[in-house]
Design a protein around this motif. Structure first.
Motif, PDB file in Angstrom:
ATOM      1  N   LYS A 165       0.840  -1.185   0.000  1.00 17.68           N
ATOM      2  CA  LYS A 165       0.000   0.000   0.000  1.00 17.68           C
ATOM      3  C   LYS A 165       0.880   1.242   0.000  1.00 17.68           C
ATOM      4  O   LYS A 165       1.749   1.401   0.845  1.00 17.68           O
ATOM      5  CB  LYS A 165      -0.910   0.024   1.230  1.00 17.68           C
ATOM      6  N   LYS A 166       0.670   2.103  -0.961  1.00 22.95           N
ATOM      7  CA  LYS A 166       1.388   3.370  -1.017  1.00 22.95           C
ATOM      8  C   LYS A 166       0.636   4.382  -0.170  1.00 22.95           C
ATOM      9  O   LYS A 166      -0.580   4.520  -0.272  1.00 22.95           O
ATOM     10  CB  LYS A 166       1.468   3.887  -2.453  1.00 22.95           C
ATOM     11  N   LYS A 167       1.362   5.098   0.692  1.00 19.13           N
ATOM     12  CA  LYS A 167       0.728   6.099   1.536  1.00 19.13           C
ATOM     13  C   LYS A 167       0.526   7.394   0.744  1.00 19.13           C
ATOM     14  O   LYS A 167       1.355   7.770  -0.078  1.00 19.13           O
ATOM     15  CB  LYS A 167       1.585   6.381   2.769  1.00 19.13           C
ATOM     16  N   THR A 168      -0.577   8.070   1.050  1.00 22.10           N
ATOM     17  CA  THR A 168      -0.851   9.351   0.420  1.00 22.10           C
ATOM     18  C   THR A 168      -0.024  10.428   1.098  1.00 22.10           C
ATOM     19  O   THR A 168       0.511  10.221   2.202  1.00 22.10           O
ATOM     20  CB  THR A 168      -2.338   9.721   0.530  1.00 22.10           C
TER      21      THR A 168
END
Length: 78
Positions: A39-42
């Motif tokens: 999951k890429k963090k915003t």
């Protein structure tokens, strides 16, 4: 996933992806979701985490100062 990567469950129940770096040959790992995706963090999540970390750091420093002042006054420190 490449052939050198494998998905495993840790003793605490978290999933992690393990593999060997193609450049340097070292074993590396990262925690992932249950299906193995990263999951890429915003930007908002990253900013929030930095602010939370800074707040915790300041609180810890403040507690050190309070304990030092109480010790100098002869108060019992918990």
């Amino acid at each position: 996933m490449s052939s050198s990567e494998k998905l495993e469950c840790t003793a605490t129940g978290r999933m992690r992806l393990i593999g060997v770096c193609k450049v340097c040959g070292t074993k590396k790992h990262t925690f992932v979701s249950k299906d193995g995706t990263i999951k890429k963090k915003t930007l908002a999540e990253i900013t929030e985490a930095k602010e939370k970390k800074e707040k915790a750091k300041k609180k810890k420093e403040a507690m050190k100062i309070v304990k030092k002042l109480l010790a100098e006054q002869g108060a019992v420190i918990w």
